[in-house]
Design a protein around this motif. Structure first.
Motif, PDB file in Angstrom:
ATOM      1  N   MET A   1       0.827  -1.198   0.000  1.00  0.00           N
ATOM      2  CA  MET A   1       0.000   0.000   0.000  1.00  0.00           C
ATOM      3  C   MET A   1       0.869   1.259   0.000  1.00  0.00           C
ATOM      4  SD  MET A   1      -3.227  -0.604  -0.083  1.00  0.00           S
ATOM      5  CE  MET A   1      -4.267  -2.067  -0.078  1.00  0.00           C
ATOM      6  N   THR A   2       0.390   2.267  -0.694  1.00  0.00           N
ATOM      7  CA  THR A   2       1.142   3.515  -0.858  1.00  0.00           C
ATOM      8  C   THR A   2       0.341   4.668  -0.271  1.00  0.00           C
ATOM      9  OG1 THR A   2       2.093   2.667  -2.918  1.00  0.00           O
ATOM     10  CG2 THR A   2       2.259   5.042  -2.518  1.00  0.00           C
ATOM     11  N   ALA A   3       1.009   5.565   0.460  1.00  0.00           N
ATOM     12  CA  ALA A   3       0.339   6.718   1.040  1.00  0.00           C
ATOM     13  C   ALA A   3      -0.186   7.633  -0.064  1.00  0.00           C
ATOM     14  CB  ALA A   3       1.301   7.485   1.946  1.00  0.00           C
ATOM     15  N   VAL A   4      -1.406   8.136   0.151  1.00  0.00           N
ATOM     16  CA  VAL A   4      -2.037   9.029  -0.814  1.00  0.00           C
ATOM     17  C   VAL A   4      -1.605  10.468  -0.532  1.00  0.00           C
ATOM     18  CG1 VAL A   4      -4.219   9.956  -1.678  1.00  0.00           C
ATOM     19  CG2 VAL A   4      -4.034   7.530  -1.070  1.00  0.00           C
ATOM     20  N   THR A   5      -1.158  11.165  -1.562  1.00  0.00           N
ATOM     21  CA  THR A   5      -0.866  12.595  -1.477  1.00  0.00           C
ATOM     22  C   THR A   5      -1.883  13.322  -2.352  1.00  0.00           C
ATOM     23  OG1 THR A   5       1.494  12.175  -1.159  1.00  0.00           O
ATOM     24  CG2 THR A   5       0.845  14.396  -1.830  1.00  0.00           C
ATOM     25  N   LEU A   6      -2.682  14.188  -1.728  1.00  0.00           N
ATOM     26  CA  LEU A   6      -3.782  14.825  -2.436  1.00  0.00           C
ATOM     27  C   LEU A   6      -3.752  16.324  -2.189  1.00  0.00           C
ATOM     28  CD1 LEU A   6      -6.165  13.782  -4.176  1.00  0.00           C
ATOM     29  CD2 LEU A   6      -7.577  13.869  -2.121  1.00  0.00           C
ATOM     30  N   GLU A   7      -3.725  17.095  -3.255  1.00  0.00           N
ATOM     31  CA  GLU A   7      -3.769  18.545  -3.134  1.00  0.00           C
ATOM     32  C   GLU A   7      -5.139  18.986  -2.618  1.00  0.00           C
ATOM     33  OE1 GLU A   7      -1.318  20.618  -3.601  1.00  0.00           O
ATOM     34  OE2 GLU A   7       0.129  19.144  -4.345  1.00  0.00           O
ATOM     35  N   ALA A   8      -5.159  20.131  -1.926  1.00  0.00           N
ATOM     36  CA  ALA A   8      -6.415  20.629  -1.349  1.00  0.00           C
ATOM     37  C   ALA A   8      -7.496  20.825  -2.408  1.00  0.00           C
ATOM     38  CB  ALA A   8      -6.165  21.942  -0.603  1.00  0.00           C
ATOM     39  N   LEU A   9      -7.107  21.349  -3.570  1.00  0.00           N
ATOM     40  CA  LEU A   9      -8.076  21.570  -4.639  1.00  0.00           C
ATOM     41  C   LEU A   9      -8.646  20.254  -5.146  1.00  0.00           C
ATOM     42  CD1 LEU A   9      -6.516  24.470  -6.757  1.00  0.00           C
ATOM     43  CD2 LEU A   9      -8.582  24.556  -5.351  1.00  0.00           C
ATOM     44  N   ASP A  10      -7.809  19.226  -5.228  1.00  0.00           N
ATOM     45  CA  ASP A  10      -8.275  17.918  -5.685  1.00  0.00           C
ATOM     46  C   ASP A  10      -9.223  17.299  -4.658  1.00  0.00           C
ATOM     47  OD1 ASP A  10      -6.814  18.035  -8.033  1.00  0.00           O
ATOM     48  OD2 ASP A  10      -5.043  17.121  -7.123  1.00  0.00           O
ATOM     49  N   LEU A  11      -8.906  17.452  -3.371  1.00  0.00           N
ATOM     50  CA  LEU A  11      -9.795  16.950  -2.325  1.00  0.00           C
ATOM     51  C   LEU A  11     -11.153  17.628  -2.415  1.00  0.00           C
ATOM     52  CD1 LEU A  11     -10.384  15.359   0.289  1.00  0.00           C
ATOM     53  CD2 LEU A  11      -9.361  17.259   1.569  1.00  0.00           C
ATOM     54  N   ASN A 154     -25.601 -10.401   3.857  1.00  0.00           N
ATOM     55  CA  ASN A 154     -24.313 -10.251   3.163  1.00  0.00           C
ATOM     56  C   ASN A 154     -23.556  -8.998   3.584  1.00  0.00           C
ATOM     57  OD1 ASN A 154     -24.805 -12.607   1.674  1.00  0.00           O
ATOM     58  ND2 ASN A 154     -25.829 -11.474   0.030  1.00  0.00           N
ATOM     59  N   ALA A 155     -23.663  -8.640   4.854  1.00  0.00           N
ATOM     60  CA  ALA A 155     -22.902  -7.496   5.365  1.00  0.00           C
ATOM     61  C   ALA A 155     -21.408  -7.745   5.164  1.00  0.00           C
ATOM     62  CB  ALA A 155     -23.210  -7.282   6.842  1.00  0.00           C
ATOM     63  N   ARG A 156     -20.697  -6.675   4.802  1.00  0.00           N
ATOM     64  CA  ARG A 156     -19.251  -6.794   4.649  1.00  0.00           C
ATOM     65  C   ARG A 156     -18.612  -5.444   4.870  1.00  0.00           C
ATOM     66  NH1 ARG A 156     -20.021  -3.212   1.483  1.00  0.00           N
ATOM     67  NH2 ARG A 156     -20.181  -3.283  -0.777  1.00  0.00           N
ATOM     68  N   ILE A 157     -17.389  -5.463   5.349  1.00  0.00           N
ATOM     69  CA  ILE A 157     -16.634  -4.215   5.472  1.00  0.00           C
ATOM     70  C   ILE A 157     -16.441  -3.668   4.061  1.00  0.00           C
ATOM     71  CG2 ILE A 157     -14.443  -3.168   6.140  1.00  0.00           C
ATOM     72  CD1 ILE A 157     -14.210  -5.353   8.298  1.00  0.00           C
ATOM     73  N   PRO A 158     -16.854  -2.415   3.812  1.00  0.00           N
ATOM     74  CA  PRO A 158     -16.725  -1.864   2.454  1.00  0.00           C
ATOM     75  C   PRO A 158     -15.302  -2.015   1.929  1.00  0.00           C
ATOM     76  CG  PRO A 158     -18.046  -0.403   3.792  1.00  0.00           C
ATOM     77  CD  PRO A 158     -17.510  -1.459   4.727  1.00  0.00           C
ATOM     78  N   PRO A 159     -15.162  -2.422   0.677  1.00  0.00           N
ATOM     79  CA  PRO A 159     -13.833  -2.679   0.109  1.00  0.00           C
ATOM     80  C   PRO A 159     -12.858  -1.526   0.327  1.00  0.00           C
ATOM     81  CG  PRO A 159     -15.546  -3.361  -1.428  1.00  0.00           C
ATOM     82  CD  PRO A 159     -16.235  -2.641  -0.310  1.00  0.00           C
ATOM     83  N   HIS A 160     -11.703  -1.869   0.894  1.00  0.00           N
ATOM     84  CA  HIS A 160     -10.584  -0.940   1.068  1.00  0.00           C
ATOM     85  C   HIS A 160     -10.866   0.190   2.076  1.00  0.00           C
ATOM     86  CE1 HIS A 160      -9.156  -3.068  -2.407  1.00  0.00           C
ATOM     87  NE2 HIS A 160     -10.100  -2.558  -3.185  1.00  0.00           N
ATOM     88  N   ALA A 161     -12.008   0.138   2.783  1.00  0.00           N
ATOM     89  CA  ALA A 161     -12.316   1.228   3.716  1.00  0.00           C
ATOM     90  C   ALA A 161     -11.242   1.406   4.793  1.00  0.00           C
ATOM     91  CB  ALA A 161     -13.689   1.011   4.359  1.00  0.00           C
ATOM     92  N   PRO A 162     -10.760   0.344   5.452  1.00  0.00           N
ATOM     93  CA  PRO A 162      -9.719   0.552   6.473  1.00  0.00           C
ATOM     94  C   PRO A 162      -8.447   1.171   5.891  1.00  0.00           C
ATOM     95  CG  PRO A 162     -10.743  -1.603   6.757  1.00  0.00           C
ATOM     96  CD  PRO A 162     -11.220  -1.068   5.439  1.00  0.00           C
ATOM     97  N   GLU A 163      -8.045   0.706   4.692  1.00  0.00           N
ATOM     98  CA  GLU A 163      -6.837   1.256   4.075  1.00  0.00           C
ATOM     99  C   GLU A 163      -7.040   2.713   3.684  1.00  0.00           C
ATOM    100  OE1 GLU A 163      -7.048  -3.154   3.196  1.00  0.00           O
ATOM    101  OE2 GLU A 163      -8.421  -1.456   3.130  1.00  0.00           O
ATOM    102  N   LEU A 164      -8.207   3.030   3.128  1.00  0.00           N
ATOM    103  CA  LEU A 164      -8.485   4.407   2.740  1.00  0.00           C
ATOM    104  C   LEU A 164      -8.506   5.326   3.952  1.00  0.00           C
ATOM    105  CD1 LEU A 164     -11.193   3.671   0.061  1.00  0.00           C
ATOM    106  CD2 LEU A 164      -9.096   4.960  -0.361  1.00  0.00           C
ATOM    107  N   MET A 165      -9.087   4.858   5.051  1.00  0.00           N
ATOM    108  CA  MET A 165      -9.099   5.679   6.262  1.00  0.00           C
ATOM    109  C   MET A 165      -7.698   5.886   6.811  1.00  0.00           C
ATOM    110  SD  MET A 165     -12.536   5.093   8.475  1.00  0.00           S
ATOM    111  CE  MET A 165     -12.032   6.556   9.388  1.00  0.00           C
ATOM    112  N   ALA A 166      -6.821   4.943   6.536  1.00  0.00           N
ATOM    113  CA  ALA A 166      -5.417   5.087   6.951  1.00  0.00           C
ATOM    114  C   ALA A 166      -4.621   5.919   5.956  1.00  0.00           C
ATOM    115  CB  ALA A 166      -4.779   3.715   7.108  1.00  0.00           C
ATOM    116  N   GLY A 167      -5.283   6.385   4.875  1.00  0.00           N
ATOM    117  CA  GLY A 167      -4.612   7.236   3.898  1.00  0.00           C
ATOM    118  C   GLY A 167      -3.767   6.494   2.908  1.00  0.00           C
ATOM    119  N   ARG A 168      -4.088   5.212   2.667  1.00  0.00           N
ATOM    120  CA  ARG A 168      -3.279   4.409   1.756  1.00  0.00           C
ATOM    121  C   ARG A 168      -4.152   3.690   0.726  1.00  0.00           C
ATOM    122  NH1 ARG A 168       1.923   3.756   3.320  1.00  0.00           N
ATOM    123  NH2 ARG A 168       2.467   4.578   5.355  1.00  0.00           N
TER     124      ARG A 168
END
Length: 212
Positions: A1-11, A154-168
């Motif tokens: 996993m790679t850290a996400v770098t996002l400009e304020a305008l893009d966010l 069929n409840a499931r943790i949304p795909p990649h949610a933990p990684e996205l919350m960690a910024g990766r």
């Protein structure tokens, strides 16, 4: 996993895209209903069109009010938000879905980022039960801890949610579809809260608590 770098305008642009995605469907339904009223003379069809317009207007309003608290400034820096207001917009948000909402905890004035995080966790939990079900929200320890449970088929943790919350992410990028959990991670960091995910059978549990 790679850290996400996002400009304020893009966010900002990605969040705007997310909000527009949420409201375009009910707004489009309102337009369709108005077109029917313009062309249709049959009383029963006109009544159906009025019902469609009324339902879609409520849905659009609910989604915008939710987004205002979950994504918006919601007051000046350092402002507090009433958890009663958060509960109200959350109930309206799920009212047109096949989902019920339970909410326990005292009504509190909490720092805005904590309440914004709670609403974003509710969004993530709602995505955990795409076929509907039940959401249960607990505001505990005078607002120092939140527990949000989603129960449904069929409840499931949304795909990649933990990684996205960690910024990766896998490639270090994020799109409009994934921006909401990524943003929730930014809010959690600003609120000084840690978030964890767990699943047991048909129940997904998301817990957030203030760091020691």
């Amino acid at each position: 996993m790679t850290a996400v770098t996002l400009e304020a305008l893009d966010l900002a642009a990605l969040l705007c895209s997310r909000v527009c995605h949420d409201v375009i469907s009910p707004v489009g339904a309102i337009v369709n209903g108005l077109e029917v009223l313009e062309d249709e003379k049959d009383a029963s069809m006109r009544e159906l069109a009025f019902d469609l317009i009324a339902k879609s207007a409520r849905q659009a309003s609910a989604r915008l009010q939710f987004a205002r608290l979950a994504f918006g400034a919601a007051g000046s820096a350092g402002a507090a938000i009433d958890t009663g207001d958060a509960e109200q917009v959350a109930r309206a948000f799920v009212s047109d879905e096949n989902t019920s909402l339970g909410w326990t905890g005292s009504r509190l004035l909490l720092p805005k980022n904590r309440v914004k995080l709670l609403l974003n966790l509710i969004l993530i939990a709602d995505n955990a039960i795409p076929r509907g079900g039940a959401l249960d929200v607990e505001v505990l320890d005078e607002g120092a801890r939140f527990v949000v449970r989603a129960k449904g088929l069929n409840a499931r943790i949304p795909p990649h949610a933990p990684e996205l919350m960690a910024g990766r992410t896998a490639d270090g990028t994020v799109d409009a579809h994934a921006i909401q959990p990524f943003y929730a991670g930014l809010v959690a960091e600003a609120a000084g809260m840690d978030v964890s995910f767990a699943i047991d059978a048909d129940v997904v549990t998301i817990t957030a608590g203030l760091r020691a």
